[in-house]
Scaffold this active site. Structure first.
Site, PDB file in Angstrom:
ATOM      1  CG  LEU A  17      -1.880  -1.206   1.351  1.00  0.00           C
ATOM      2  CD1 LEU A  17      -2.806  -1.033   2.556  1.00  0.00           C
ATOM      3  CD2 LEU A  17      -2.699  -1.401   0.082  1.00  0.00           C
ATOM      4  CG  ASP A  36      10.038   0.008   4.052  1.00  0.00           C
ATOM      5  OD1 ASP A  36       8.867   0.060   3.637  1.00  0.00           O
ATOM      6  OD2 ASP A  36      10.539  -1.032   4.558  1.00  0.00           O
ATOM      7  CB  CYS A  87       1.938   2.418   4.546  1.00  0.00           C
ATOM      8  SG  CYS A  87       0.707   3.349   3.645  1.00  0.00           S
ATOM      9  CB  SER A 151      -6.603  -3.188   9.753  1.00  0.00           C
ATOM     10  OG  SER A 151      -7.192  -4.429   9.409  1.00  0.00           O
ATOM     11  CE1 TYR A 164      -2.143  -5.706  11.102  1.00  0.00           C
ATOM     12  CE2 TYR A 164      -4.418  -6.426  10.860  1.00  0.00           C
ATOM     13  CZ  TYR A 164      -3.333  -5.731  10.384  1.00  0.00           C
ATOM     14  OH  TYR A 164      -3.422  -5.050   9.184  1.00  0.00           O
TER      15      TYR A 164
HETATM   16  N1  LIG Z   1      -2.778  -5.721   2.811  1.00  0.00           N
HETATM   17  C1  LIG Z   1      -3.926  -5.654   3.454  1.00  0.00           C
HETATM   18  O1  LIG Z   1      -4.896  -6.350   3.140  1.00  0.00           O
HETATM   19  C2  LIG Z   1      -4.085  -4.721   4.616  1.00  0.00           C
HETATM   20  C3  LIG Z   1      -5.357  -4.631   5.205  1.00  0.00           C
HETATM   21  C4  LIG Z   1      -5.540  -3.768   6.261  1.00  0.00           C
HETATM   22  C5  LIG Z   1      -4.487  -3.010   6.727  1.00  0.00           C
HETATM   23  N2  LIG Z   1      -3.263  -3.129   6.151  1.00  0.00           N
HETATM   24  C6  LIG Z   1      -2.190  -2.311   6.700  1.00  0.00           C
HETATM   25  O2  LIG Z   1      -1.598  -1.549   5.673  1.00  0.00           O
HETATM   26  C7  LIG Z   1      -0.232  -1.315   5.969  1.00  0.00           C
HETATM   27  C8  LIG Z   1       0.613  -1.721   4.766  1.00  0.00           C
HETATM   28  O3  LIG Z   1       0.389  -3.087   4.528  1.00  0.00           O
HETATM   29  P1  LIG Z   1       0.922  -3.817   3.209  1.00  0.00           P
HETATM   30  O4  LIG Z   1      -0.066  -4.863   2.908  1.00  0.00           O
HETATM   31  O5  LIG Z   1       1.271  -2.816   2.204  1.00  0.00           O
HETATM   32  O6  LIG Z   1       2.222  -4.531   3.820  1.00  0.00           O
HETATM   33  P2  LIG Z   1       3.670  -4.808   3.202  1.00  0.00           P
HETATM   34  O7  LIG Z   1       4.239  -5.891   4.051  1.00  0.00           O
HETATM   35  O8  LIG Z   1       3.606  -4.968   1.731  1.00  0.00           O
HETATM   36  O9  LIG Z   1       4.449  -3.422   3.509  1.00  0.00           O
HETATM   37  C9  LIG Z   1       4.764  -3.035   4.805  1.00  0.00           C
HETATM   38  C10 LIG Z   1       6.068  -2.262   4.755  1.00  0.00           C
HETATM   39  O10 LIG Z   1       6.347  -1.796   6.095  1.00  0.00           O
HETATM   40  C11 LIG Z   1       7.740  -1.927   6.309  1.00  0.00           C
HETATM   41  N3  LIG Z   1       8.017  -1.988   7.741  1.00  0.00           N
HETATM   42  C12 LIG Z   1       7.677  -2.964   8.621  1.00  0.00           C
HETATM   43  N4  LIG Z   1       8.153  -2.688   9.843  1.00  0.00           N
HETATM   44  C13 LIG Z   1       8.805  -1.495   9.752  1.00  0.00           C
HETATM   45  C14 LIG Z   1       9.512  -0.680  10.680  1.00  0.00           C
HETATM   46  N5  LIG Z   1       9.650  -1.033  11.971  1.00  0.00           N
HETATM   47  N6  LIG Z   1      10.052   0.482  10.240  1.00  0.00           N
HETATM   48  C15 LIG Z   1       9.932   0.845   8.941  1.00  0.00           C
HETATM   49  N7  LIG Z   1       9.284   0.114   8.015  1.00  0.00           N
HETATM   50  C16 LIG Z   1       8.731  -1.050   8.413  1.00  0.00           C
HETATM   51  C17 LIG Z   1       8.125  -3.209   5.585  1.00  0.00           C
HETATM   52  O11 LIG Z   1       9.518  -3.260   5.325  1.00  0.00           O
HETATM   53  C18 LIG Z   1       7.274  -3.120   4.329  1.00  0.00           C
HETATM   54  O12 LIG Z   1       7.975  -2.491   3.278  1.00  0.00           O
HETATM   55  C19 LIG Z   1       0.075  -2.114   7.239  1.00  0.00           C
HETATM   56  O13 LIG Z   1       0.007  -1.243   8.354  1.00  0.00           O
HETATM   57  C20 LIG Z   1      -1.054  -3.120   7.296  1.00  0.00           C
HETATM   58  O14 LIG Z   1      -1.332  -3.523   8.610  1.00  0.00           O
HETATM   59  C21 LIG Z   1      -3.027  -3.970   5.100  1.00  0.00           C
END
Ligand SMILES: NC(=O)c1ccc[n+]([C@@H]2O[C@H](COP(=O)([O-])OP(=O)(O)OC[C@H]3O[C@@H](n4cnc5c(N)ncnc54)[C@H](O)[C@@H]3O)[C@@H](O)[C@H]2O)c1
Length: 258
Positions: A17, A36, A87, A151, A164
């Site tokens: 995202l 990141d 994100c 979420s 979570y």
């Molecule tokens: N994918 C979904 O269906 C979904 C649904 C609801 C909420 N979300 C939320 O959206 C956000 C993004 O999710 P996504 O699906 O793109 O995940 P993703 O795993 O593709 O991306 C997450 C990014 O966060 C980075 N990250 C993790 N810990 C970190 C830290 N301590 N410091 C800096 N960077 C860090 C990771 O390296 C990664 O690049 C998250 O907060 C997730 O909980 C996702």
């Protein structure tokens, strides 16, 4: 806020995202700093977005010094910060008691809260301090806008999501008081609560888990697209009257217990 020529930070911008949001913002004429942990993907994202449009800073969102020094780097490179999109996050799954009846190690719960909730506040509060120094812009006299990522699990956590869901519920609860605290400085705070989005976080789950998640989506009957998340973030950033709110982006899903 008028978006063109503004500066944004996107945490977690190396993947999913955050990556799509970085691209959407760049397409609107915004310079983006990706914060990141994943250096390889972050550098690749900058190569794809163009070094004139984006920069990567290796940041751990849970670490106050790491975030402070990253904000300094953005100020040196771009001179201001108008938009923050949080994100960065993780989605661990573990039940309160495992199959043998053993309690979840507290460290598992704490890690989810630390990265998702405390990390969000850590970046938002430090960026707000910088945004407060911006000139007030436009008819609304805005200085900045912060969009956090919650979420649907923050409302209806499934089995195995106690950590979570608690972290995301915290982000939902944060929007209003943070918006109230920052109202005097002309900074808006909102959150998006995505449902099931097609990102590495979800596409890495076993096929049967993905199928059962999609089965509960009402319409359109598919995972959300990262671009649909980015489009909503861009709308929130540009619409000065959206403040203190969490917006679901979920195809009318209501998560079931499992
Ligand atoms: N994918 C979904 O269906 C979904 C649904 C609801 C909420 N979300 C939320 O959206 C956000 C993004 O999710 P996504 O699906 O793109 O995940 P993703 O795993 O593709 O991306 C997450 C990014 O966060 C980075 N990250 C993790 N810990 C970190 C830290 N301590 N410091 C800096 N960077 C860090 C990771 O390296 C990664 O690049 C998250 O907060 C997730 O909980 C996702």
């Amino acid at each position: 806020m008028e978006l063109e020529n503004k500066i944004a930070i996107v945490t977690g911008g190396a993947s999913g995202l955050g990556r799509a949001t970085s691209e959407g913002l760049v397409n609107k004429g915004i310079k983006v700093a990706i914060f990141d942990l994943n250096e390889e993907s972050g550098i690749q994202a900058v190569n794809e977005l163009g070094a004139d449009n984006a920069m990567f800073v290796s940041v751990d969102v849970t670490n106050p010094e790491s975030v402070a020094s990253a904000i300094t780097k953005v100020m040196e490179a771009y001179g201001a910060i108008h938009i923050l999109v949080n994100c960065a996050g993780i989605a661990p799954a573990a039940k309160v008691l495992d199959r043998e009846g053993k309690a979840m190690p507290l460290s598992k719960f704490a890690t989810a809260i630390n990265i998702n909730l405390i990390g969000t506040f850590n970046v938002a509060s430090q960026v707000a301090e910088q945004m407060a120094k911006n000139e007030a812009l436009g008819e609304a006299l805005e200085r900045g806008v912060i969009v956090n990522t919650a979420s649907v699990a923050g409302y209806e956590g499934q089995m195995g999501q106690s950590a979570y869901a608690a972290s995301k519920g915290g982000i939902i609860a944060l929007s209003l008081p943070m918006a109230r605290d920052l109202a005097r400085t002309g900074i808006r705070v909102n959150a998006v609560a995505p449902g099931i989005m097609g990102t590495p976080m979800l596409l890495g789950m076993p096929d049967n888990v993905q199928e059962s998640l999609v089965a509960n989506i009402q319409f359109p009957k598919r995972m959300g697209l990262p671009k649909e998340f980015a489009d909503l973030v861009i709308h929130i950033a540009s619409n000065a009257y959206i403040n203190g709110e969490t917006i679901r982006l979920d195809g009318a899903i209501r998560m079931q217990p499992r």
